[in-house]
Design a protein around this motif. Structure first.
Motif, short mmCIF file in Angstrom:
data_model
loop_
_atom_site.label_atom_id
_atom_site.label_comp_id
_atom_site.label_asym_id
_atom_site.label_seq_id
_atom_site.Cartn_x
_atom_site.Cartn_y
_atom_site.Cartn_z
N SER A 1 -1.03 -8.78 -7.43
CA SER A 1 0.24 -9.57 -6.51
C SER A 1 -0.34 -9.65 -5.30
O SER A 1 -0.21 -10.56 -4.20
CB SER A 1 1.41 -8.48 -6.53
OG SER A 1 2.24 -9.98 -6.31
N TRP A 2 -0.45 -8.21 -4.51
CA TRP A 2 -0.46 -8.13 -2.99
C TRP A 2 -2.45 -8.88 -2.78
O TRP A 2 -2.14 -9.48 -1.96
CB TRP A 2 -0.52 -6.79 -2.48
CG TRP A 2 -1.47 -6.28 -1.15
CD1 TRP A 2 -0.89 -7.09 -0.40
CD2 TRP A 2 -2.17 -4.69 -0.69
NE1 TRP A 2 -1.37 -6.73 0.80
CE2 TRP A 2 -2.11 -5.69 0.57
CE3 TRP A 2 -3.01 -3.59 -1.39
CZ2 TRP A 2 -3.23 -4.42 1.56
CZ3 TRP A 2 -3.41 -3.08 -0.84
CH2 TRP A 2 -3.45 -2.89 1.02
N PHE A 3 -3.23 -8.46 -3.62
CA PHE A 3 -4.22 -8.85 -2.85
C PHE A 3 -4.26 -10.55 -3.07
O PHE A 3 -5.24 -11.15 -2.60
CB PHE A 3 -5.57 -8.66 -4.50
CG PHE A 3 -6.66 -8.63 -4.02
CD1 PHE A 3 -7.28 -8.14 -3.35
CD2 PHE A 3 -7.14 -10.23 -5.48
CE1 PHE A 3 -9.31 -9.48 -3.67
CE2 PHE A 3 -8.77 -10.55 -5.39
CZ PHE A 3 -9.51 -10.10 -4.28
N ASN A 4 -4.25 -11.30 -4.29
CA ASN A 4 -3.31 -12.65 -4.50
C ASN A 4 -3.21 -13.22 -3.30
O ASN A 4 -3.38 -14.06 -3.30
CB ASN A 4 -3.03 -13.16 -5.97
CG ASN A 4 -4.06 -12.63 -6.70
OD1 ASN A 4 -4.94 -12.56 -7.18
ND2 ASN A 4 -3.16 -12.45 -8.23
N THR B 1 -4.17 -16.25 1.36
CA THR B 1 -3.23 -16.65 3.09
C THR B 1 -4.38 -17.14 3.70
O THR B 1 -6.34 -16.33 3.75
CB THR B 1 -2.70 -14.80 3.79
OG1 THR B 1 -1.92 -15.35 3.31
CG2 THR B 1 -3.11 -16.03 5.04
N ILE B 2 -4.34 -18.32 4.69
CA ILE B 2 -6.02 -18.91 5.19
C ILE B 2 -5.05 -18.66 6.88
O ILE B 2 -4.20 -19.26 7.45
CB ILE B 2 -5.96 -20.20 5.17
CG1 ILE B 2 -5.63 -20.86 3.88
CG2 ILE B 2 -7.00 -20.79 5.83
CD1 ILE B 2 -6.79 -21.95 3.19
N ILE C 1 2.00 -1.11 -12.74
CA ILE C 1 3.20 -1.13 -12.41
C ILE C 1 2.22 -0.74 -10.97
O ILE C 1 2.02 -1.73 -9.67
CB ILE C 1 4.13 -0.14 -11.39
CG1 ILE C 1 5.28 0.27 -12.91
CG2 ILE C 1 5.09 -0.23 -10.62
CD1 ILE C 1 6.36 0.90 -12.75
N ILE C 2 1.28 -0.31 -10.37
CA ILE C 2 0.20 -0.13 -9.69
C ILE C 2 -0.16 -1.33 -9.46
O ILE C 2 -1.35 -1.59 -8.74
CB ILE C 2 -0.50 1.33 -9.41
CG1 ILE C 2 0.42 2.43 -9.09
CG2 ILE C 2 -1.97 1.40 -8.05
CD1 ILE C 2 -0.23 3.86 -9.17
N ILE D 1 0.63 -0.99 -0.21
CA ILE D 1 -0.23 -0.03 0.35
C ILE D 1 1.13 1.06 -0.37
O ILE D 1 0.34 2.30 -0.62
CB ILE D 1 -0.84 0.42 1.48
CG1 ILE D 1 -2.03 1.53 1.18
CG2 ILE D 1 -0.19 0.44 2.55
CD1 ILE D 1 -3.45 0.67 -0.21
N LEU D 2 2.49 1.21 0.52
CA LEU D 2 2.98 2.24 0.73
C LEU D 2 3.56 1.96 -0.90
O LEU D 2 3.83 3.92 -1.38
CB LEU D 2 4.10 2.19 1.52
CG LEU D 2 2.67 2.40 3.27
CD1 LEU D 2 4.74 2.05 4.43
CD2 LEU D 2 2.45 3.59 3.84
#
Length: 299
Positions: A279-282, A287-288, A272-273, A182-183
């Motif tokens: 990538s972050w969302f996936n 993550t479980i 790029i954003i 996010i940063l």
């Protein structure tokens, strides 16, 4: 326009010496990452090799092909060159060089101290956008375009600051990857905001800003940076300025250059954003979360 450019000759159009430099850099990359590798140092992946060699090809296109010559004739070509040179080329090189080479670079004592300061996100953000904007102030721009040494030093320094800036987003060294996804998105947005004043000054100027593209003497001096002296001396009497090659009014060329720079920047930053976000969302989606302890006991 292409036929008119032929008067400058093959060396000015295709920069054979610069092509040799590109080939030498590519050969050096192959040697260092191949036969010169030490035990435990991995081959670059196919993706890394594609990135690096694509970067070398892009470097030749913007600095060795007719694009470089056109950048001294049309401000539009200059800003296209700047956008690709500073906003895309560093990304390809950073992602194309294996991690163990970067560790070696950052292990050099004096270099390491400088790099650790200059690659800090806030420092790199302010320095890159600051020097890019200062470079496009009319007095400094015209001076750089009239002096080969000054032009080389200034544009090389801006390129280094572009590497520092992109390092904050694409650092392959985990310890230096300081920003969360996010940063990183916020960092790129900040870049887009900070580069806007320079583009806005150019886009909304009602008169030509740069003598390099308006005064025949200054223009010929700028052309000497990319055209061999003997060739330029032979044709200078028949050239009055950029209008010999393009019918576009100088103000419109200047405004279009600023628009192209801004649009190209938005496209690169947007891609790029999107890459960072998805990538972050996936990663978060995969993550479980573990079950709470009381839930496990009850079951």
């Amino acid at each position: 326009m292409w036929l008119e450019l032929q008067i400058f000759g093959f060396r000015a159009l295709w920069s054979p010496y610069y092509l040799l430099f590109i080939l030498a850099m590519s050969a050096l990359y192959f040697y260092i990452t191949g036969p010169r590798r030490k035990q435990g140092e991995e081959w670059p992946t196919i993706g890394q090799q594609i990135m690096f060699y694509a970067g070398m090809l892009l470097l030749y296109i913007v600095k060795g092909s007719p694009v470089d010559l056109l950048s001294h004739i049309m401000f539009t070509a200059h800003m296209t060159q700047m956008a690709l040179y500073y906003l895309l080329f560093p990304i390809l090189i950073i992602k194309g060089i294996p991690l163990w080479i970067w560790h070696r670079v950052f292990a050099v004592p004096v270099v390491s101290s400088i790099l650790k300061v200059m690659t800090k996100p806030l420092v790199s953000l302010l320095v890159f956008n600051g020097v890019f904007s200062i470079y496009h102030m009319p007095g400094i721009f015209d001076y750089a375009k009239s002096n080969e040494i000054a032009h080389t030093l200034i544009t090389t320094f801006i390129l280094l600051t572009a590497f520092f800036m992109w390092w904050s987003v694409f650092s392959p060294i985990k310890e230096m990857d300081r920003l969360s996804p996010i940063l990183k998105i916020g960092f790129i947005f900040a870049n887009g905001v900070l580069i806007t004043p320079a583009c806005g000054l150019i886009i909304f100027a009602g008169t030509p800003l740069y003598e390099t593209y308006t005064q025949s003497g200054a223009w010929l001096q700028a052309m000497s940076l990319c055209v061999p002296g003997d060739v330029l001396a032979g044709i200078s009497s028949s050239l009055s300025g950029p209008e010999y090659f393009t019918p576009m009014p100088l103000v419109e060329d200047q405004q279009l250059g600023g628009i192209i720079m801004k649009i190209t920047q938005e496209i690169i930053f947007g891609i790029i954003i999107a890459q960072i976000f998805f990538s972050w969302f996936n990663r978060e989606r995969d993550t479980i979360d573990p079950l709470p302890a009381n839930a496990q006991t009850e079951s």
